[in-house]
Design a protein around this motif. Structure first.
Motif, short mmCIF file in Angstrom:
data_model
loop_
_atom_site.label_atom_id
_atom_site.label_comp_id
_atom_site.label_asym_id
_atom_site.label_seq_id
_atom_site.Cartn_x
_atom_site.Cartn_y
_atom_site.Cartn_z
N THR A 114 2.84 1.92 10.11
CA THR A 114 3.15 0.43 10.20
C THR A 114 1.88 -0.20 9.20
O THR A 114 1.09 0.13 8.60
CB THR A 114 2.34 0.00 11.87
N VAL A 115 3.02 -1.08 8.73
CA VAL A 115 2.71 -1.63 7.39
C VAL A 115 2.79 -3.96 8.12
O VAL A 115 3.95 -3.71 8.24
CB VAL A 115 3.99 -1.57 6.99
N SER A 116 1.45 -3.90 7.81
CA SER A 116 1.17 -5.04 8.36
C SER A 116 1.34 -6.02 6.50
O SER A 116 0.93 -5.73 5.91
CB SER A 116 -0.42 -5.23 8.64
N SER A 117 2.36 -7.27 7.30
CA SER A 117 2.20 -7.96 6.19
C SER A 117 0.81 -8.73 5.40
O SER A 117 -0.39 -9.15 6.21
CB SER A 117 3.19 -9.00 6.56
N ASN A 164 5.38 4.63 -1.33
CA ASN A 164 4.35 4.26 -1.94
C ASN A 164 4.70 1.63 -1.97
O ASN A 164 6.66 2.22 -1.70
CB ASN A 164 4.58 3.69 -3.68
N SER A 165 4.70 1.25 -2.60
CA SER A 165 5.11 -0.41 -2.30
C SER A 165 5.64 -0.80 -1.00
O SER A 165 6.25 -1.35 -0.76
CB SER A 165 5.72 -1.02 -3.54
N LEU A 166 4.90 0.02 0.19
CA LEU A 166 5.29 -0.29 1.68
C LEU A 166 5.60 -2.05 1.80
O LEU A 166 4.50 -2.52 1.25
CB LEU A 166 4.37 0.41 2.56
N LYS A 167 6.19 -1.62 2.84
CA LYS A 167 6.75 -3.45 3.14
C LYS A 167 6.84 -2.47 4.45
O LYS A 167 7.03 -1.63 5.34
CB LYS A 167 8.65 -3.68 2.59
N PRO A 168 6.43 -4.46 5.52
CA PRO A 168 6.73 -4.30 6.95
C PRO A 168 8.14 -4.02 7.44
O PRO A 168 8.21 -2.96 8.46
CB PRO A 168 6.36 -5.87 6.76
N GLY A 198 0.94 -0.76 -0.30
CA GLY A 198 0.17 -0.08 0.02
C GLY A 198 1.06 1.30 0.12
O GLY A 198 2.13 1.08 -0.14
N SER A 199 0.18 2.68 0.48
CA SER A 199 0.40 3.73 0.35
C SER A 199 0.39 4.66 1.36
O SER A 199 -0.64 4.37 1.38
CB SER A 199 0.69 4.19 -1.28
N LEU A 200 0.75 5.45 1.51
CA LEU A 200 0.50 6.43 2.92
C LEU A 200 2.09 7.66 2.00
O LEU A 200 2.52 8.18 1.76
CB LEU A 200 1.19 5.95 4.00
N ARG A 201 0.99 8.83 2.69
CA ARG A 201 1.99 10.84 2.34
C ARG A 201 1.67 10.90 3.45
O ARG A 201 0.86 11.00 4.36
CB ARG A 201 0.92 11.39 1.33
N LEU A 202 3.09 11.35 3.73
CA LEU A 202 3.51 11.79 4.93
C LEU A 202 3.33 13.15 4.56
O LEU A 202 4.11 13.80 3.96
CB LEU A 202 4.53 11.89 5.79
N SER A 203 3.35 14.52 5.41
CA SER A 203 2.92 15.87 5.51
C SER A 203 4.25 16.51 6.46
O SER A 203 3.48 15.54 7.89
CB SER A 203 1.72 16.28 5.19
N CYS A 204 4.42 17.17 6.52
CA CYS A 204 5.52 17.61 7.68
C CYS A 204 5.04 19.61 7.95
O CYS A 204 6.15 20.22 6.75
CB CYS A 204 6.89 17.17 7.79
N ALA A 205 4.65 20.40 8.38
CA ALA A 205 4.15 21.30 8.00
C ALA A 205 4.83 22.00 9.29
O ALA A 205 5.14 21.95 10.56
CB ALA A 205 2.64 21.63 8.82
N SER A 256 17.51 1.64 0.49
CA SER A 256 16.40 0.72 1.37
C SER A 256 14.94 1.52 0.90
O SER A 256 14.05 0.82 0.82
CB SER A 256 15.98 0.51 2.92
N VAL A 257 14.72 2.84 0.04
CA VAL A 257 13.27 3.30 -0.31
C VAL A 257 13.83 3.79 -1.57
O VAL A 257 12.71 4.29 -2.37
CB VAL A 257 13.15 4.66 0.68
#
Length: 124
Positions: A121-124, A84-88, A16-23, A63-64
């Motif tokens: 947290t990335v679940s397998s 993207n393509s997140l891994k545990p 899956g994917s996540l988008r982090l933001s930092c303000a 690694s990323v």
């Protein structure tokens, strides 16, 4: 006083994917490089990605590379990390940091200010 506030973390399945933001607030955002680091349980904090003041130069941990993208919007004073393509093994607390000057570094000692972190947290 510089403040960095991360958001966008959460629980996602592998692939899956996540988008982090930092303000950011507190000083001229566009003058400083920004970085993302992460720390997994029982491990040291490690470099993930960095971007120079203009966004022209970016750096990634091996690694990323190819999966994560760092970007910034100086008008919004925000830096992003598209994952993207997140891994545990990407599971960690992710921190954004603001550098001491305009150049991007992989060394955490070059960063002056840090956010509180957001859990990924990335679940397998």
């Amino acid at each position: 006083q510089v403040q960095l506030v991360e958001s966008g973390g959460g629980l996602v399945q592998a692939g899956g994917s996540l988008r982090l933001s930092c303000a950011a607030s507190g000083r001229t955002f566009s003058a400083y490089a920004m970085g993302w680091f992460r720390q997994a349980p029982g491990k040291e904090r490690e470099f993930v990605a960095a971007i120079s003041w203009s966004g022209r130069n970016t750096y990634y941990a091996d690694s990323v590379k190819g999966r994560f993208t760092i970007s910034r919007d100086n008008a919004k004073k925000t830096v992003y990390l598209q994952m993207n393509s997140l891994k545990p093994e990407d599971t960690a607390v992710y921190y954004c940091a603001q550098g001491g000057d305009s150049a991007a570094y992989t060394d955490s000692r070059k960063y002056s200010y840090w956010g509180q972190g957001t859990q990924v947290t990335v679940s397998s």
